[in-house]
Design an enzyme around this catalytic site. Sequence first.
Site, mmCIF file in Angstrom:
data_model
loop_
_atom_site.group_PDB
_atom_site.id
_atom_site.type_symbol
_atom_site.label_atom_id
_atom_site.label_comp_id
_atom_site.label_asym_id
_atom_site.label_seq_id
_atom_site.Cartn_x
_atom_site.Cartn_y
_atom_site.Cartn_z
ATOM 1 N N ASP A 538 6.149 1.623 22.409
ATOM 2 C CA ASP A 538 6.768 2.942 22.325
ATOM 3 C C ASP A 538 6.532 3.680 23.647
ATOM 4 O O ASP A 538 5.772 3.231 24.506
ATOM 5 C CB ASP A 538 6.098 3.692 21.161
ATOM 6 C CG ASP A 538 6.846 4.947 20.761
ATOM 7 O OD1 ASP A 538 8.012 5.099 21.151
ATOM 8 O OD2 ASP A 538 6.256 5.784 20.044
ATOM 9 N N GLU A 541 9.242 4.947 28.616
ATOM 10 C CA GLU A 541 10.290 5.401 29.564
ATOM 11 C C GLU A 541 9.775 5.542 30.985
ATOM 12 O O GLU A 541 10.599 5.445 31.900
ATOM 13 C CB GLU A 541 10.881 6.720 29.059
ATOM 14 C CG GLU A 541 11.711 6.545 27.800
ATOM 15 C CD GLU A 541 10.895 6.304 26.531
ATOM 16 O OE1 GLU A 541 9.755 6.799 26.479
ATOM 17 O OE2 GLU A 541 11.367 5.608 25.634
ATOM 18 N N HIS A 695 11.386 4.827 8.794
ATOM 19 C CA HIS A 695 10.290 5.358 9.613
ATOM 20 C C HIS A 695 10.393 6.881 9.650
ATOM 21 O O HIS A 695 11.487 7.429 9.699
ATOM 22 C CB HIS A 695 10.369 4.779 11.032
ATOM 23 C CG HIS A 695 9.310 5.292 11.960
ATOM 24 N ND1 HIS A 695 8.012 5.491 11.584
ATOM 25 C CD2 HIS A 695 9.368 5.623 13.277
ATOM 26 C CE1 HIS A 695 7.305 5.935 12.628
ATOM 27 N NE2 HIS A 695 8.107 6.025 13.658
#
Length: 955
Positions: A538, A541, A695
Amino acid sequence: MAMRQTVFTGTLLVVILVATSLNSVLGQADFGYGCREADLPNEIRRDCHPEPNASEGACRERGCVWCDKTETWPGFPACFFRDAIYEPPGLTCDTGYHPALDRVDCTTGDEPIDEMSCRYRNCTWCPSLPNANIPWCFQSAALDNTGYQVVGQPVNTTNGIVINLSKTFNNGRRFWEGEASSLIFEAEFQSDYRLRVKITDGSPRFEVPLEIQPASGGNANPLYEFQFTPSPFSFRVVRRSTGTVLFNSAAGKLSFADQFLSMTWNLPSENVYGIGENEQRKFKHDFSERMEWPMWAADQPPYHTTALYGTQPHYTVIERDGNVHAVAIVNSNSQEWHIIPGPMIKYITIGGIFDMYFFLGPTPDDSVAQYTEAVGRSQMPPYWGLGFQLCKYGYDNLTEMQAAVDRTEAAGIPHDVQYGDIDIMHMELDFTVSEDRFGGLPAYVQELKAKGIKFVTILDPFISIIEGPDYRPFTLGEQMDVWVKKADGTPVTGRVWPRDQTAPVFFPDYSKPSCQEWWRILIVEFQQLLAFDGLWIDMNEPANFDSGDSNEGCAANRWNYPPFKPGFSTQNLAEKTICPDHVDNVSIHYNTHSLYGWFESKPTLVGVREATGKRGLVLSRSTFLGSGKWTTHWLGDNWSRWSNLHYSIIGVMQFNLWGIPYVGPDICGFIGYSNADLCQRWMELGAFYPFSRNHNGKGNIDQDPAVWGPAVAASSKTALEVRYTLLPYLYTLFYKHATGGSAVFRPLWYNYVSDSMTYPVDEQFMWGSGILISPVLREGATSVVTYFPDNRHFDYYTGNEITTRMGTLTLAAPKEVINVHLAGGNIIPTQEHARNTEAARNNPFGLTVVLNDAGSASGSLFYDDGEGIDTHLNGQYFYVEYSMMSGSLTSTVVMDGYPDMATKTLGTIRLLGFGPVTSVTVNGVTTSFTQKPNGEVNLTGLTLAANSEFTIVFS
Ligand SMILES: *[C@@H]1O[C@H](CO)[C@@H](O)[C@H](O)[C@H]1NC(C)=O
Ligand SMILES: *[C@@H]1O[C@H](CO)[C@@H](O)[C@H](O)[C@H]1NC(C)=O
Ligand SMILES: *[C@@H]1O[C@H](CO)[C@@H](O)[C@H](O)[C@H]1NC(C)=O
Ligand SMILES: *[C@@H]1O[C@H](CO)[C@@H](O)[C@H](O)[C@H]1NC(C)=O
């Protein structure tokens, strides 16, 4: 904003302000169809409500445009689809082509102007679409000859052509700093179906280290013709068989400056799909007004036109005659794609080079296969990865996680994978498990495995630097020197999750071999602590809760504050990430930012495979071209809103065109409170995402499927049981992707490209060619308007045949039902469902044979142990082809490399569309069957070995 202005010249500032204000106007616009479509010529309307008494409600229910101008235009429909295939006359002028961008407005802007007053000014009059911000009265762009010119003779190379270009600047003045006065243009005819175009300025510039695999078959008979115009230079890619110009760069100026590269081209139709990652609200781009899609990997929830987690500079076009091509631009810099009426695309990137690949198709399947051949195809997911997955950020402790698992089990809802989010960590530190809140987790994971449930946990790419000598991820990282550095060579410091967002962290440089090795070692060691089956990466970026470096922000230089900043946000490039002038092993972050997750992906997969000894699964938030080789993707931090059901279908279809088919959004939504009605419909739709995971975000009420009471639990169970029954088909589709590149989750046009009515359809989708899914996407709706293409279709549940073809039908969709139809011509392998795939894999297989108009059907089944690495490359699999013709159903075993197949049985055959049956023989032996009034025939209780060949004759 103030900081940015200081680096602009006056001229540049104007450009930016125009872009910004346009952006903010678009930000507020309504992007659905509206009555502005009334301005479109009548010829491009297609009646959507041919029967009498059309009303706005009935029209909108069908997803069509309502615009009642029947008084003005008697005889033309008030309820219509916009037929985008047909370009009305008058949008381009007979005086030649006048691209929008280079039209120099002859008016002051706001004054009304007509043709006569325009011509009086000696300007060109050429009406365009209304409200498109394009001047109708202008000086011809052709008067501007300041473009690049061909110099010398083009050189024919073995596989292409090299053209030298040069440009002179008035008094040496350049619009952009570093604008190149000479360029090298190369067209490489890589194969009959693949063309590469590369433009460089001859200096060393950043190029993405993406390995492009060779194409096959040679280039003796290319599907394309490459053409160019010398002055000003522009090039065209033409489809040889039809003469269609697929790409014409004469639509605007070619710019090639150090930090501003731009090209504008014409498209052969408005049927354009892709360009991302953004939250697109229509699958097919809307060229009726200008839109801007920025790219720069960003940790931010989807807000329509903002940049998202990944960079996928790739689009697919359906040409007017149904041929299809795709274009990918290998560039990782911050960039912007403008969709412009015409139809045109203006492309701007602020670094790297132009490196464009054209994939000529001509079928949709060819275009995806050709693209994925180049960048690499996705891994086969593990079989369990096709089961239902459950996750929540914000399980406070193990008890809460167990409660969700127990609820799911008690409701009998199939469940294959449980996730741990950062909650399970000690102080949000990678490679740890919280003693006090999740002390029992390692043992619980073993308990889950005993029941057939797998466990996937999360890793973030930041390492706290204040944990002392016992925190091995940091100490080993120091030893191995794995961090992203500042220009002065010291590690970059940020602040993300660790220690409740207070700890300073370093960022691993995954582009560096020592870092890849460090990461692999930690993953393998982590398996000793927690027996995960897959990893979820996760925040890659990479995210940063400080913008730039924690202590110093970002230095004032041209990388951190470039002269042109694509419009992904109102802030600077370092917003919520690290500074563009930071340095990794490959380049500066300015160039590699959007590759951060891409670089992290492969070492994570290598680690998971070594740690588990199995195929494993890696789920990444940030992706780039070719990420599918190593990871899958979820659509990020979406919203618990009805609109997001629709957007999710678009996102999953896009990723399938981008060669990453194993994708899905957070079912029931991540941000905000979900609710029973929303979650019920979303679980039904979610049963048909390739990647099916519920989720939830922290602080929201629970939204696991069993928490809402019996009705939602029951419909979730039913929908997932349909999914589980169909898993052998879904798994086979992944095999077809891995070996041939096909998309798994498809828009209708993928299978019916000659039917232009399918082009705008984005509220329905297909699994392969065989299964059509038509979910409810709107609150309170209990019916769904469904388009049926030109094929036979049978209701999955009742076996009843639909008689509508190439038209819409309103189907009942009670709350507990998702409409699923089977398409003629397909043989769909099934297996009886169970609580999870581990159990289901022991159940009997079945076949659903769905005949087409010719009374035939075909299909196949790929099956293996579901978790071995590269079984499909090593021959450790079973593959059978099925065919039915003239009443005879046969199987042909192509590969029998999975020994367990012999221990499984084929138990049932369901035949749809045959007509009355009087006798059935299985391998020559007469067998009993049942038949319903609708013609559906069942053979049950068969005991054929699943790997045997057979002939079944129906008469
Ligand atoms: C109008 O444009 C034409 C073509 O560019 C040019 O030859 C002519 O001189 C112009 N006339 C005036 C009055 O500017
Ligand atoms: C290059 O190839 C093209 C197409 O075959 C041909 O027309 C042209 O004359 C060649 N140019 C040179 C310089 O050989
Ligand atoms: C787990 O967390 C919940 C919610 O914060 C709390 O009510 C419960 O007491 C906790 N249970 C244990 C065993 O810590
Ligand atoms: C055939 O089997 C399906 C699935 O088990 C069932 O829904 C259907 O009613 C059966 N049809 C007949 C004719 O028995």
